[in-house]
Design a protein around this motif. Structure first.
Motif, short mmCIF file in Angstrom:
data_model
loop_
_atom_site.label_atom_id
_atom_site.label_comp_id
_atom_site.label_asym_id
_atom_site.label_seq_id
_atom_site.Cartn_x
_atom_site.Cartn_y
_atom_site.Cartn_z
N LEU A 357 0.95 -1.15 -0.12
CA LEU A 357 -0.01 0.13 0.09
C LEU A 357 0.88 1.21 0.06
O LEU A 357 0.60 2.39 -0.68
N LEU A 358 1.83 1.14 0.62
CA LEU A 358 2.98 2.31 0.68
C LEU A 358 3.41 2.58 -0.70
O LEU A 358 3.56 3.71 -1.23
N GLU A 359 3.76 1.54 -1.56
CA GLU A 359 4.34 1.72 -2.87
C GLU A 359 3.37 2.18 -3.73
O GLU A 359 3.39 3.15 -4.58
N LEU A 360 1.96 1.89 -3.51
CA LEU A 360 0.91 2.42 -4.38
C LEU A 360 0.51 3.87 -4.12
O LEU A 360 0.36 4.61 -4.91
N GLU A 361 0.68 4.07 -2.73
CA GLU A 361 0.39 5.44 -2.23
C GLU A 361 1.54 6.65 -2.70
O GLU A 361 1.38 7.47 -3.33
N LEU A 362 2.73 6.05 -2.61
CA LEU A 362 3.93 6.85 -3.13
C LEU A 362 3.90 7.19 -4.64
O LEU A 362 4.45 7.91 -5.00
N ALA A 363 3.32 6.21 -5.24
CA ALA A 363 3.16 6.16 -6.75
C ALA A 363 2.03 6.93 -7.18
O ALA A 363 1.69 7.30 -8.27
N GLY A 364 1.18 7.69 -6.11
CA GLY A 364 0.30 8.26 -6.51
C GLY A 364 -1.06 7.31 -6.92
O GLY A 364 -1.99 8.15 -7.77
N ARG A 365 -1.37 6.25 -6.83
CA ARG A 365 -2.18 5.23 -7.23
C ARG A 365 -3.15 4.85 -6.18
O ARG A 365 -4.25 4.28 -6.40
N LEU A 366 -3.20 5.42 -4.85
CA LEU A 366 -3.83 4.96 -3.72
C LEU A 366 -4.28 6.17 -3.19
O LEU A 366 -3.82 7.31 -3.13
N GLU A 367 -5.59 6.09 -2.66
CA GLU A 367 -6.18 7.33 -2.14
C GLU A 367 -6.90 6.77 -0.70
O GLU A 367 -7.53 5.66 -0.49
N ARG A 368 -6.72 7.54 0.44
CA ARG A 368 -6.97 7.20 1.66
C ARG A 368 -8.39 7.86 2.14
O ARG A 368 -8.54 9.04 1.47
N HIS A 369 -9.38 7.45 2.66
CA HIS A 369 -10.50 7.85 2.98
C HIS A 369 -10.83 7.92 4.26
O HIS A 369 -10.18 6.95 5.28
#
Length: 378
Positions: A357-369
């Motif tokens: 999830l860190l990888e995806l978030e740092l790549a701008g592909r994950l959004e937290r709600h």
């Protein structure tokens, strides 16, 4: 609540503070990501070295890490205007702010020590407040101040300004939506000066020089409620930003007090709705005092201190496999899902899932709600 006990108070070296600043200012790193990175790597210094590789695994080929020179320049800019950067867990960090979801790892602070006071109440409301609303805000602020409560608000026109002004002699905290050097609205320069000269505090989690955008005000509002034991809402329209503050307060287990208004005045629609939904009706500061009686910390607090390990302490490496990575990406979509549900579904190691999830978030592909939910940006 006076904050962490002395033996648990964080003490960052200047090198560590610089590394923390570089990490939180790097691309796609927010408060929650910052914490996950420290948990994964053991220190901000180690996290900075891994950022490009983690981002690459997430699908982003180029990644911007905040440079050493940029971080030094921001630290120097703070010093020039008499501001300081206080880390989560350090002495002086607002005690109740530690107990929210995603507390800022670093806060820009200017002025006195009012933000560290354990008894704080937020007063928020309409910018186009009526004269009656402004008088009520001032009365609540003065009366609560007389009972040793510091008043937090957003330095906006209307209710915020009236509350700050009335609390000058007893303590008030102004929360910025932009950088600590960007006053909004700019015509509140005299009010801000009065706040700082009287021992009050201005705080911001945004970078130095950051000009606030519309999306930054809800982010600021979560800090206003997070600083406080309770939030008083005076004259809030149906779609008011003050209602965002109230929603954050609910999520953060803070008490919500709403001052009723005329059903003929659209500025009172939001506050009246809050009362119908279960907020405590407040007609005077005494109602707030009774509601907070004996409360010295928010209900159900969550410990959010970040403790940097010694240089020779390292967390064990976690290398998630490609199958787990593919399973997670397949399970995610544009609809937010609960993080714990995702972990149960993929059946992976807890830490390995968080690394992906860190990888995806740092790549701008994950959004937290809100509510511990995440989604994949398609």
């Amino acid at each position: 609540m006076s904050g962490p006990s002395p033996d648990k108070t964080l003490r960052l070296s200047e090198a560590q503070r610089l590394a923390w600043l570089r990490l939180i200012r790097s691309e796609n790193v927010g408060p929650s990501t910052f914490r996950d990175l420290l948990n994964h790597t053991g220190s901000a210094k180690e996290a900075l070295q891994l950022l490009p590789e983690l981002s690459r695994r997430g699908g982003k080929k180029t990644y911007r890490v905040c440079s050493h020179n940029d971080a030094v320049a921001e630290l120097e800019a703070h010093e020039k205007v008499g501001a300081r950067l206080v880390a989560l867990g350090e002495a002086g960090y607002p005690p109740h702010l530690r107990h929210i979801d995603g507390p800022p790892p670093l806060l820009s602070m200017k002025g006195g020590q009012a933000a560290g006071h354990p008894k704080m109440v937020a007063i928020v409301g309409a910018r186009n407040a009526s004269l009656s609303g402004r008088k009520l805000a001032a009365t609540f602020a003065r009366d609560l101040g007389a009972e040793d409560y510091v008043i937090a608000s957003g330095l906006a026109r209307g209710i915020d300004a009236a509350a700050h002004d009335a609390a000058l002699t007893t303590g008030t905290v102004a929360v910025f939506a932009g950088g600590i050097d960007i006053l909004y609205p700019p015509d509140h320069d005299r009010l801000l000066a009065a706040i700082l000269n009287s021992g009050g505090t201005a705080i911001s989690e945004m970078p130095f020089g950051w000009k606030p955008r519309g999306r930054d005000f809800p982010r600021r509002n979560r800090l206003i409620s997070g600083l406080s034991l309770g939030v008083v809402v005076i004259e809030a329209a149906k779609a008011s930003g003050s209602l965002h503050t109230a929603r954050f307060a609910l999520e953060q287990n803070r008490d919500i007090f709403a001052v009723p208004g005329s059903p003929l005045d659209p500025r009172s629609e939001g506050a009246n709705n809050l009362i119908r939904q279960g907020a405590t009706l407040a007609t005077s500061a005494q109602d707030v005092l009774e509601g907070l009686a004996g409360r010295i910390e928010p209900a159900l607090p969550f410990d959010r201190d970040l403790m940097e390990p010694d240089d020779d302490t390292r967390f064990g490496p976690v290398e998630p496999d490609d199958k787990l990575r593919a399973d997670i990406i397949s399970a995610l979509g544009p609809t937010p899902i609960d993080l714990d549900e995702l972990i149960r579904f993929v059946g992976g190691n807890f830490r390995a899932v968080h690394v992906i999830l860190l990888e995806l978030e740092l790549a701008g592909r994950l959004e937290r709600h809100r509510g511990n939910k995440i989604s994949l940006l398609m």
